[in-house]
Design an enzyme around this catalytic site. Sequence first.
Site, PDB file in Angstrom:
ATOM      1  N   GLY A  76       0.826  -1.215   0.000  1.00  0.00           N
ATOM      2  CA  GLY A  76       0.000   0.000   0.000  1.00  0.00           C
ATOM      3  C   GLY A  76       0.855   1.257   0.000  1.00  0.00           C
ATOM      4  O   GLY A  76       2.082   1.204  -0.053  1.00  0.00           O
ATOM      5  N   SER A  78       2.724   4.362   1.512  1.00  0.00           N
ATOM      6  CA  SER A  78       3.419   4.434   2.804  1.00  0.00           C
ATOM      7  C   SER A  78       3.782   5.862   3.204  1.00  0.00           C
ATOM      8  O   SER A  78       4.638   6.065   4.072  1.00  0.00           O
ATOM      9  CB  SER A  78       4.672   3.574   2.767  1.00  0.00           C
ATOM     10  OG  SER A  78       5.553   4.091   1.790  1.00  0.00           O
ATOM     11  N   TYR A 138      -3.098   9.419   5.028  1.00  0.00           N
ATOM     12  CA  TYR A 138      -2.310   8.194   5.214  1.00  0.00           C
ATOM     13  C   TYR A 138      -2.522   7.629   6.629  1.00  0.00           C
ATOM     14  O   TYR A 138      -2.859   6.454   6.796  1.00  0.00           O
ATOM     15  CB  TYR A 138      -0.832   8.513   4.953  1.00  0.00           C
ATOM     16  CG  TYR A 138       0.140   7.481   5.437  1.00  0.00           C
ATOM     17  CD1 TYR A 138       0.187   6.213   4.861  1.00  0.00           C
ATOM     18  CD2 TYR A 138       1.028   7.767   6.477  1.00  0.00           C
ATOM     19  CE1 TYR A 138       1.104   5.264   5.313  1.00  0.00           C
ATOM     20  CE2 TYR A 138       1.945   6.829   6.926  1.00  0.00           C
ATOM     21  CZ  TYR A 138       1.972   5.579   6.337  1.00  0.00           C
ATOM     22  OH  TYR A 138       2.860   4.643   6.789  1.00  0.00           O
TER      23      TYR A 138
HETATM   24  C1  15L Z   1       5.768   6.419   8.157  1.00  0.00           C
HETATM   25  O1  15L Z   1       4.716   5.852   8.410  1.00  0.00           O
HETATM   26  C2  15L Z   1       6.325   6.463   6.793  1.00  0.00           C
HETATM   27  O2  15L Z   1       6.042   5.291   6.061  1.00  0.00           O
HETATM   28  C3  15L Z   1       7.812   6.728   6.760  1.00  0.00           C
HETATM   29  O3  15L Z   1       8.188   7.103   5.449  1.00  0.00           O
HETATM   30  C4  15L Z   1       8.283   7.772   7.765  1.00  0.00           C
HETATM   31  O4  15L Z   1       7.939   9.026   7.331  1.00  0.00           O
HETATM   32  C5  15L Z   1       7.715   7.455   9.142  1.00  0.00           C
HETATM   33  O5  15L Z   1       6.337   7.175   9.135  1.00  0.00           O
HETATM   34  C6  15L Z   1       7.975   8.547  10.187  1.00  0.00           C
HETATM   35  O6  15L Z   1       7.041   8.981  10.841  1.00  0.00           O
HETATM   36  O7  15L Z   1       9.125   8.935  10.352  1.00  0.00           O
END
Ligand code: 15L
Length: 267
Positions: A76, A78, A138
């Site tokens: 999915g 991210s 997201y």
């Molecule tokens: C996430 O969920 C993302 O997939 C990743 O790219 C980061 O940005 C991470 O969180 C984060 O919060 O550092």
Amino acid sequence: MRIPLRPVVLTGASGALGRELSRRLGEAGWPLVLTDIVPFPDRLPAGARFISADLNDGGAVVQLCAGAGTIIHFGGVSTERPFEDILGPNIRGLYHIYEAARCARARVVFASSNHVVGFHERTTPLDADCAYRPDGYYGLSKAFGELLARLYFDKHGVESVILRIGSCFPQPRDARMLATWLSYADLTRLVMCAALAERVGFATVWGASANARTFWRRDDRAVIGWQPQDSADPFIPVLENRVSDNPVAERYQGGAFCAIDYTRDRG
Ligand code: 15L
């Protein structure tokens, strides 16, 4: 550690974390069925198969997961994207994953995210049963996934381990990640424990290494027998002043995601 007897499906296998898990679980001898919408860019681990599939295609997902004992769902979108981009892979796709798990009587290990609680202030320590405060579409889609997992356990007995992943990169990159960083080795052990634990029901675990500056406290890690072994602490001297100039990003746990398209009056 034991090796699962039934096939283990890993979605999102061609992504950054998927590739890392493919290699590490492959080296451990796990019977992997790797899947992604894009081709797998690396050499296939011994004993692994790769099947291309779109999470939007429910029939393909059910077929892919037939006979599996575990679905490790890292597929999915991210990162923060417009709602329409998230809808197919992360909302409908999640429903397909849970229908596939129900058909196969498989456990789901779900890569959720700290962005389900991103709008909590950094000064508020959180337990895993805290209120959702997603910081974008997201994070909202991951909160939907967590609730879908809850529904499928309560109604169908489909077990889930929710991994609320912080920031999983080779190394922490800024002051926020001194709290949120998860090493690849800790992630791998976390996934292994989540897949192998005897009974998990519905369990939620913060996916972060043993960081002194963590935002997070109680969770269900004892249920799966996981403890992180790495820590961002050695990076404190070099990273503690690496902050952005955005007050919204610096105030909330979700960092820069909170500041995307932020239009609320700051007064
Ligand atoms: C996430 O969920 C993302 O997939 C990743 O790219 C980061 O940005 C991470 O969180 C984060 O919060 O550092």
